[in-house]
Design an enzyme around this catalytic site. Sequence first.
Site, PDB file in Angstrom:
ATOM      1  N   ASP A 143      28.281  73.774  52.142  1.00  0.00           N
ATOM      2  CA  ASP A 143      29.194  74.927  52.149  1.00  0.00           C
ATOM      3  C   ASP A 143      30.597  74.514  51.654  1.00  0.00           C
ATOM      4  O   ASP A 143      31.205  73.580  52.192  1.00  0.00           O
ATOM      5  CB  ASP A 143      29.274  75.496  53.569  1.00  0.00           C
ATOM      6  CG  ASP A 143      30.313  76.590  53.660  1.00  0.00           C
ATOM      7  OD1 ASP A 143      30.170  77.600  52.957  1.00  0.00           O
ATOM      8  OD2 ASP A 143      31.294  76.425  54.413  1.00  0.00           O
TER       9      ASP A 143
ATOM     10  N   GLU B 201      28.106  73.229  45.758  1.00  0.00           N
ATOM     11  CA  GLU B 201      27.100  74.289  45.564  1.00  0.00           C
ATOM     12  C   GLU B 201      26.038  74.162  46.669  1.00  0.00           C
ATOM     13  O   GLU B 201      25.595  73.061  46.957  1.00  0.00           O
ATOM     14  CB  GLU B 201      26.465  74.120  44.167  1.00  0.00           C
ATOM     15  CG  GLU B 201      25.295  75.032  43.851  1.00  0.00           C
ATOM     16  CD  GLU B 201      25.627  76.517  43.949  1.00  0.00           C
ATOM     17  OE1 GLU B 201      26.464  77.001  43.201  1.00  0.00           O
ATOM     18  OE2 GLU B 201      25.038  77.196  44.814  1.00  0.00           O
TER      19      GLU B 201
ATOM     20  N   LYS C 252      26.541  80.979  33.242  1.00  0.00           N
ATOM     21  CA  LYS C 252      25.254  81.682  33.252  1.00  0.00           C
ATOM     22  C   LYS C 252      25.412  83.104  33.807  1.00  0.00           C
ATOM     23  O   LYS C 252      24.901  84.067  33.242  1.00  0.00           O
ATOM     24  CB  LYS C 252      24.273  80.881  34.118  1.00  0.00           C
ATOM     25  CG  LYS C 252      22.884  81.447  34.098  1.00  0.00           C
ATOM     26  CD  LYS C 252      21.939  80.625  34.950  1.00  0.00           C
ATOM     27  CE  LYS C 252      20.628  81.358  35.093  1.00  0.00           C
ATOM     28  NZ  LYS C 252      19.811  80.805  36.177  1.00  0.00           N
ATOM     29  N   PHE C 253      26.144  83.229  34.907  1.00  0.00           N
ATOM     30  CA  PHE C 253      26.300  84.557  35.499  1.00  0.00           C
ATOM     31  C   PHE C 253      27.169  85.459  34.640  1.00  0.00           C
ATOM     32  O   PHE C 253      26.980  86.667  34.609  1.00  0.00           O
ATOM     33  CB  PHE C 253      26.854  84.451  36.929  1.00  0.00           C
ATOM     34  CG  PHE C 253      25.751  84.342  37.928  1.00  0.00           C
ATOM     35  CD1 PHE C 253      25.085  83.147  38.112  1.00  0.00           C
ATOM     36  CD2 PHE C 253      25.336  85.451  38.649  1.00  0.00           C
ATOM     37  CE1 PHE C 253      24.034  83.038  38.998  1.00  0.00           C
ATOM     38  CE2 PHE C 253      24.273  85.354  39.538  1.00  0.00           C
ATOM     39  CZ  PHE C 253      23.625  84.151  39.722  1.00  0.00           C
TER      40      PHE C 253
ATOM     41  N   ASP D  84      29.675  85.135  44.283  1.00  0.00           N
ATOM     42  CA  ASP D  84      28.782  86.232  44.684  1.00  0.00           C
ATOM     43  C   ASP D  84      29.626  87.483  44.925  1.00  0.00           C
ATOM     44  O   ASP D  84      30.565  87.462  45.725  1.00  0.00           O
ATOM     45  CB  ASP D  84      28.027  85.852  45.964  1.00  0.00           C
ATOM     46  CG  ASP D  84      27.046  84.710  45.709  1.00  0.00           C
ATOM     47  OD1 ASP D  84      26.431  84.687  44.626  1.00  0.00           O
ATOM     48  OD2 ASP D  84      26.914  83.834  46.586  1.00  0.00           O
TER      49      ASP D  84
ATOM     50  N   ASP E 173      32.968  89.390  37.165  1.00  0.00           N
ATOM     51  CA  ASP E 173      32.587  90.524  36.313  1.00  0.00           C
ATOM     52  C   ASP E 173      32.473  91.805  37.147  1.00  0.00           C
ATOM     53  O   ASP E 173      31.880  92.775  36.711  1.00  0.00           O
ATOM     54  CB  ASP E 173      31.270  90.232  35.566  1.00  0.00           C
ATOM     55  CG  ASP E 173      30.104  89.976  36.495  1.00  0.00           C
ATOM     56  OD1 ASP E 173      30.344  89.598  37.666  1.00  0.00           O
ATOM     57  OD2 ASP E 173      28.943  90.155  36.078  1.00  0.00           O
TER      58      ASP E 173
ATOM     59  N   LYS F 170      28.272  95.842  47.799  1.00  0.00           N
ATOM     60  CA  LYS F 170      28.307  96.941  48.775  1.00  0.00           C
ATOM     61  C   LYS F 170      29.533  96.814  49.674  1.00  0.00           C
ATOM     62  O   LYS F 170      29.841  95.714  50.146  1.00  0.00           O
ATOM     63  CB  LYS F 170      27.048  96.900  49.650  1.00  0.00           C
ATOM     64  CG  LYS F 170      25.798  97.298  48.904  1.00  0.00           C
ATOM     65  CD  LYS F 170      24.632  97.410  49.852  1.00  0.00           C
ATOM     66  CE  LYS F 170      23.369  97.693  49.086  1.00  0.00           C
ATOM     67  NZ  LYS F 170      22.173  97.152  49.716  1.00  0.00           N
TER      68      LYS F 170
ATOM     69  N   GLU G 154      35.174  72.643  41.726  1.00  0.00           N
ATOM     70  CA  GLU G 154      34.526  73.902  41.339  1.00  0.00           C
ATOM     71  C   GLU G 154      33.635  74.358  42.479  1.00  0.00           C
ATOM     72  O   GLU G 154      32.719  73.647  42.907  1.00  0.00           O
ATOM     73  CB  GLU G 154      33.709  73.779  40.050  1.00  0.00           C
ATOM     74  CG  GLU G 154      33.067  75.150  39.725  1.00  0.00           C
ATOM     75  CD  GLU G 154      32.483  75.297  38.331  1.00  0.00           C
ATOM     76  OE1 GLU G 154      32.812  74.497  37.442  1.00  0.00           O
ATOM     77  OE2 GLU G 154      31.695  76.248  38.146  1.00  0.00           O
TER      78      GLU G 154
END
Length: 200
Positions: free
Chosen positions: A83, A56, A180-181, A106, A142, A110, A31
């Site tokens: 990373d 993570e 969570k996100f 993430d 999302d 933009k 993950e």
Amino acid sequence: MDSHWDRYCLDPKVEYNFAQVFGRDAPLFVEIGFGNGESLARMAAANPDKDYIGIEVHRPGVGHLLMLLNQQGLNNVRIYCHDAIEIMEHKVADHSLAGVHLFFPDPWPKKKHHKRRIVRPGFVDLLVRKLKPGGYFHAATDWENYAEAMLAVLSESSRLKNTSPTNDYCQCPEYRPLTKFEQRGLRLGHGVWDLIFIKK
Ligand SMILES: C[S@@+](CC[C@H](N)C(=O)[O-])C[C@H]1O[C@@H](n2cnc3c(N)ncnc32)[C@H](O)[C@@H]1O
């Protein structure tokens, strides 16, 4: 961190044989960007016959997952606080993974930042190299235009097959817990898109 690091965290400088680390040869899942680790811990608890490597960079998230793993006595998870691309490139053997999970990466909304998004053609090549034949890549986001970009780049690979019956997005499978996100996105009225591709 001080109490449980040595039991669960792997050193990015060391070469491991993961079957030796886990003491068995079980299907292995990675993950990428597990955040606070709640969903990874839930998945690992629900699937004691599978092994998980969580990667993570956010140390407080790693600390939270360490706490959960220790509280629940889980032994089928190990962590790299590093990373994910470097770990995948250099520490994960080719054709070794049963699955790669990327939940709510993430979004870099933009346009000028889209090049920072993790799912790009080079990343897809890396996935194809690390997955076993029949192994899968599961991403969820999302952000609709990130979903569209992932769909485009994953569909371009001749080595991956989309599992969606409509050749685009999938229903969220039962094995993926709410993250969570994701909860944050849902509160903001965002949609959720799951993509699952199998390595041919
Ligand atoms: C938007 S958060 C989502 C966290 C979690 N998957 C969830 O759904 O709640 C993305 C996470 O990916 C991590 N991340 C971003 N780039 C990474 C990288 N190259 N290697 C490891 N983790 C990364 C971030 O630190 C962050 O915790």
